[in-house]
Enzyme design. Structure first.
Site, PDB file in Angstrom:
ATOM      1  N   LYS A 100      -0.153 -21.829 -12.436  1.00  0.00           N
ATOM      2  CA  LYS A 100       0.918 -21.423 -13.341  1.00  0.00           C
ATOM      3  C   LYS A 100       1.722 -20.260 -12.761  1.00  0.00           C
ATOM      4  O   LYS A 100       1.211 -19.505 -11.943  1.00  0.00           O
ATOM      5  CB  LYS A 100       0.325 -21.023 -14.690  1.00  0.00           C
ATOM      6  CG  LYS A 100      -0.266 -22.208 -15.442  1.00  0.00           C
ATOM      7  CD  LYS A 100      -0.781 -21.800 -16.805  1.00  0.00           C
ATOM      8  CE  LYS A 100      -1.278 -23.030 -17.553  1.00  0.00           C
ATOM      9  NZ  LYS A 100      -1.864 -22.703 -18.854  1.00  0.00           N
ATOM     10  N   TYR A 159      -5.599   9.583   7.122  1.00  0.00           N
ATOM     11  CA  TYR A 159      -6.458   9.462   5.950  1.00  0.00           C
ATOM     12  C   TYR A 159      -7.207  10.766   5.694  1.00  0.00           C
ATOM     13  O   TYR A 159      -7.134  11.715   6.471  1.00  0.00           O
ATOM     14  CB  TYR A 159      -7.445   8.306   6.152  1.00  0.00           C
ATOM     15  CG  TYR A 159      -6.734   6.977   6.242  1.00  0.00           C
ATOM     16  CD1 TYR A 159      -6.265   6.350   5.104  1.00  0.00           C
ATOM     17  CD2 TYR A 159      -6.499   6.383   7.474  1.00  0.00           C
ATOM     18  CE1 TYR A 159      -5.590   5.148   5.183  1.00  0.00           C
ATOM     19  CE2 TYR A 159      -5.823   5.179   7.557  1.00  0.00           C
ATOM     20  CZ  TYR A 159      -5.370   4.565   6.407  1.00  0.00           C
ATOM     21  OH  TYR A 159      -4.692   3.384   6.487  1.00  0.00           O
ATOM     22  N   LYS A 185       2.809   8.136   9.488  1.00  0.00           N
ATOM     23  CA  LYS A 185       2.675   8.142   8.025  1.00  0.00           C
ATOM     24  C   LYS A 185       1.273   8.619   7.678  1.00  0.00           C
ATOM     25  O   LYS A 185       0.305   8.170   8.291  1.00  0.00           O
ATOM     26  CB  LYS A 185       2.907   6.752   7.453  1.00  0.00           C
ATOM     27  CG  LYS A 185       2.854   6.699   5.938  1.00  0.00           C
ATOM     28  CD  LYS A 185       3.358   5.365   5.409  1.00  0.00           C
ATOM     29  CE  LYS A 185       2.299   4.297   5.447  1.00  0.00           C
ATOM     30  NZ  LYS A 185       2.823   2.980   5.053  1.00  0.00           N
ATOM     31  N   LYS A 187      -1.548   9.895   4.394  1.00  0.00           N
ATOM     32  CA  LYS A 187      -1.871   9.741   2.978  1.00  0.00           C
ATOM     33  C   LYS A 187      -1.716  11.071   2.252  1.00  0.00           C
ATOM     34  O   LYS A 187      -2.042  12.133   2.787  1.00  0.00           O
ATOM     35  CB  LYS A 187      -3.307   9.248   2.825  1.00  0.00           C
ATOM     36  CG  LYS A 187      -3.552   7.876   3.437  1.00  0.00           C
ATOM     37  CD  LYS A 187      -2.683   6.811   2.794  1.00  0.00           C
ATOM     38  CE  LYS A 187      -2.880   5.454   3.439  1.00  0.00           C
ATOM     39  NZ  LYS A 187      -1.915   4.457   2.912  1.00  0.00           N
ATOM     40  N   ALA A 217       1.281   7.870  -1.298  1.00  0.00           N
ATOM     41  CA  ALA A 217       0.369   8.283  -2.377  1.00  0.00           C
ATOM     42  C   ALA A 217      -0.427   7.106  -2.943  1.00  0.00           C
ATOM     43  O   ALA A 217      -1.239   7.303  -3.853  1.00  0.00           O
ATOM     44  CB  ALA A 217       1.152   8.970  -3.488  1.00  0.00           C
ATOM     45  N   GLU A 268       4.647  -3.080  -1.438  1.00  0.00           N
ATOM     46  CA  GLU A 268       3.506  -3.785  -0.839  1.00  0.00           C
ATOM     47  C   GLU A 268       2.644  -4.453  -1.905  1.00  0.00           C
ATOM     48  O   GLU A 268       1.874  -5.357  -1.587  1.00  0.00           O
ATOM     49  CB  GLU A 268       2.669  -2.841   0.026  1.00  0.00           C
ATOM     50  CG  GLU A 268       1.906  -1.794  -0.752  1.00  0.00           C
ATOM     51  CD  GLU A 268       0.976  -0.967   0.138  1.00  0.00           C
ATOM     52  OE1 GLU A 268       1.467  -0.025   0.772  1.00  0.00           O
ATOM     53  OE2 GLU A 268      -0.224  -1.269   0.187  1.00  0.00           O
ATOM     54  N   HIS A 325       4.557  -3.941   4.777  1.00  0.00           N
ATOM     55  CA  HIS A 325       3.220  -3.339   4.831  1.00  0.00           C
ATOM     56  C   HIS A 325       2.342  -4.145   5.806  1.00  0.00           C
ATOM     57  O   HIS A 325       2.490  -5.359   5.932  1.00  0.00           O
ATOM     58  CB  HIS A 325       2.616  -3.390   3.426  1.00  0.00           C
ATOM     59  CG  HIS A 325       1.125  -3.320   3.391  1.00  0.00           C
ATOM     60  ND1 HIS A 325       0.334  -4.441   3.467  1.00  0.00           N
ATOM     61  CD2 HIS A 325       0.278  -2.270   3.298  1.00  0.00           C
ATOM     62  CE1 HIS A 325      -0.939  -4.072   3.408  1.00  0.00           C
ATOM     63  NE2 HIS A 325      -1.000  -2.763   3.308  1.00  0.00           N
ATOM     64  N   GLU A 344       4.831  -1.071  10.849  1.00  0.00           N
ATOM     65  CA  GLU A 344       3.849  -0.012  10.974  1.00  0.00           C
ATOM     66  C   GLU A 344       2.764  -0.463  11.944  1.00  0.00           C
ATOM     67  O   GLU A 344       2.724  -1.601  12.382  1.00  0.00           O
ATOM     68  CB  GLU A 344       3.279   0.394   9.616  1.00  0.00           C
ATOM     69  CG  GLU A 344       2.549  -0.663   8.854  1.00  0.00           C
ATOM     70  CD  GLU A 344       2.044  -0.135   7.497  1.00  0.00           C
ATOM     71  OE1 GLU A 344       1.810   1.072   7.353  1.00  0.00           O
ATOM     72  OE2 GLU A 344       1.869  -0.957   6.590  1.00  0.00           O
ATOM     73  N   TYR A 346      -1.579   0.402  12.952  1.00  0.00           N
ATOM     74  CA  TYR A 346      -2.810   1.122  12.642  1.00  0.00           C
ATOM     75  C   TYR A 346      -3.659   1.195  13.902  1.00  0.00           C
ATOM     76  O   TYR A 346      -4.528   0.361  14.107  1.00  0.00           O
ATOM     77  CB  TYR A 346      -3.586   0.410  11.532  1.00  0.00           C
ATOM     78  CG  TYR A 346      -2.911   0.500  10.199  1.00  0.00           C
ATOM     79  CD1 TYR A 346      -3.123   1.604   9.387  1.00  0.00           C
ATOM     80  CD2 TYR A 346      -2.052  -0.486   9.764  1.00  0.00           C
ATOM     81  CE1 TYR A 346      -2.494   1.702   8.159  1.00  0.00           C
ATOM     82  CE2 TYR A 346      -1.410  -0.389   8.537  1.00  0.00           C
ATOM     83  CZ  TYR A 346      -1.641   0.701   7.747  1.00  0.00           C
ATOM     84  OH  TYR A 346      -1.023   0.802   6.540  1.00  0.00           O
TER      85      TYR A 346
HETATM   86 MG    MG Z   1       1.118   1.972   1.430  1.00  0.00          MG
END
Ligand code: MG
Length: 394
Positions: A100, A159, A185, A187, A217, A268, A325, A344, A346
């Site tokens: 649905k 982080y 970037k 956190k 955030a 994201e 993201h 981005e 990581y």
């Molecule tokens: Mg994010």
């Protein structure tokens, strides 16, 4: 031409950093293989992809609902009109039979893993990198003088660590700088506002300028706290302030967009065209300022993502404001193929999926995809053992 088998392997993510809301310990990813009946060099041509990182694998939805629907479909219903490729939109419609509207949740990530594997499969059938398949399908130019394949990239991380958090933050960003990144970037929202401002100041000693540093955030704040944070960080002139509050609280987003002069980033956790339209209608995004981070791997794949891009452009926004993201090979090809704003990366976390492969080039704050067929996942360090397991016997 048909898809003869679909396999899924749930892969754990390595590393246990934390953002303001969740620890990533226990996160998993669904690695998917679409096995075709086309044989090259003695092996079936197989499309490979995964849903996004920072979430969970979707073995249940895939194995109980989507894979049986796909294998039950008439082969001709899944092909492009000229029979040379599979039709990602037709595959998506097939795997969503009986579902649905609305309430996307984990279903949109499960569907994305299959839909994105169709793009990898088509690229391998054509013997070209996925960005080229994507660009052609979406009528983007392949003229190298007009299409830049080296896309801006920033290193995401920053982080919270249990000890010497600020010292480790600075060292982490210095390491990324040494790898060729010049934008970052980190956190925020997991400590007091004063502590987060000290983290930003420490990060700026590496980034050099506010427009080289974004903060995320992760939807931590209520409206009052988000406004307070915005007031505290506004003078830093940051690149963007990401997900200040609940991603579906469009009134909060609108309130921040009126009070905070710098760029806001969100998207994201918007998994459909309708989610994005609600953001545009009620969240107050500002054209030429704010950033959109919808991620094909979380939102039914590239078919739905392309519809989101059309919608953004109808509302007067430009695709250069789109930074999906998820820093990994699939989104690198998406960004390059669709001429989006950037990616981005990581470098340290979300392994073995995060970051890029040895076939990609990272320098001067830009990343260029490799020229191997498909998304090139087999070249990603650490993924090979899982791909071998997934494709055993093929
Ligand atoms: Mg994010």
């Amino acid at each position: 031409m048909r898809i003869v088998e679909v396999r899924e392997l749930t892969v754990p993510l390595a590393g246990t950093p934390a953002n303001a809301v969740v620890s990533f310990a226990g996160h998993t990813v669904s690695l998917v293989a679409l096995v075709s009946d086309q044989i090259r060099e003695g092996r079936p041509v197989t499309g490979l992809a995964f849903n996004s990182i920072g979430r969970f694998g979707q073995a249940g939805i895939l194995k109980e609902r989507m894979i049986p629907r796909l294998l039950a479909a008439a082969p001709e219903d899944l092909q492009a009109s000229d029979g040379s490729a599979f039709d990602p939109a037709a595959v998506l419609a097939t795997i969503l039979q009986g579902e649905k509207p609305g309430g996307h949740g984990d279903r949109s990530g499960a569907a994305a893993a299959i839909e994105l594997a169709v793009w990898d499969l088509n690229a391998r059938l054509a013997g070209e990198p996925a960005y080229a398949t994507i660009a052609r399908a979406f009528d983007r130019t392949l003229d190298p003088t007009e299409m830049r394949l080296d896309v801006p990239v920033y290193a995401a991380g920053g982080y919270y660590y249990p000890d010497d958090s600020i010292g480790r933050l600075r060292h982490e960003l210095e390491r990324y700088h040494g790898l060729g990144f010049d934008a970052f970037k980190i956190k925020i929202g997991g400590a007091t506002l004063d502590e987060d401002c000290r983290r930003i100041e420490a990060a700026l000693t590496v980034a050099g300028a506010g427009d080289r540093l974004a903060v995320d955030a992760n939807g931590r704040f209520d409206t009052e706290a988000a406004l307070a944070c915005g007031r505290a960080i506004e003078a830093f002139g940051l690149r963007w302030f990401e997900e200040p509050g609940d991603p579906l609280d469009f009134a909060l987003h609108q309130a921040i967009s009126k009070a905070y002069s710098g760029p806001l980033a969100t998207g994201e956790n918007l998994f459909s065209v309708m989610d994005v339209e609600n953001l545009l209608r009620y969240g107050g995004p500002r054209s030429g300022i704010d950033i959109f981070q919808m991620d094909p791997g979380l939102s039914y794949g590239l078919t739905e993502y392309g519809r989101m891009l059309d919608l953004l452009e109808q509302y007067g926004f430009h695709r250069s404001g789109c930074f999906p993201h998820g820093g990994h090979l699939i989104n690198l090809h998406v960004v390059a193929g669709l001429s989006l704003g950037g990616c981005e990366a990581y470098p340290d976390v979300f392994q073995p999926f995060g970051g890029y492969s040895e076939r990609c080039r990272i320098e001067g704050g830009r990343v260029t995809p490799g020229e191997e067929p498909g998304f090139g996942l087999e070249w990603k360090e650490g993924l090979a053992p899982y791909l071998e397991q997934l494709m055993a016997g093929l």
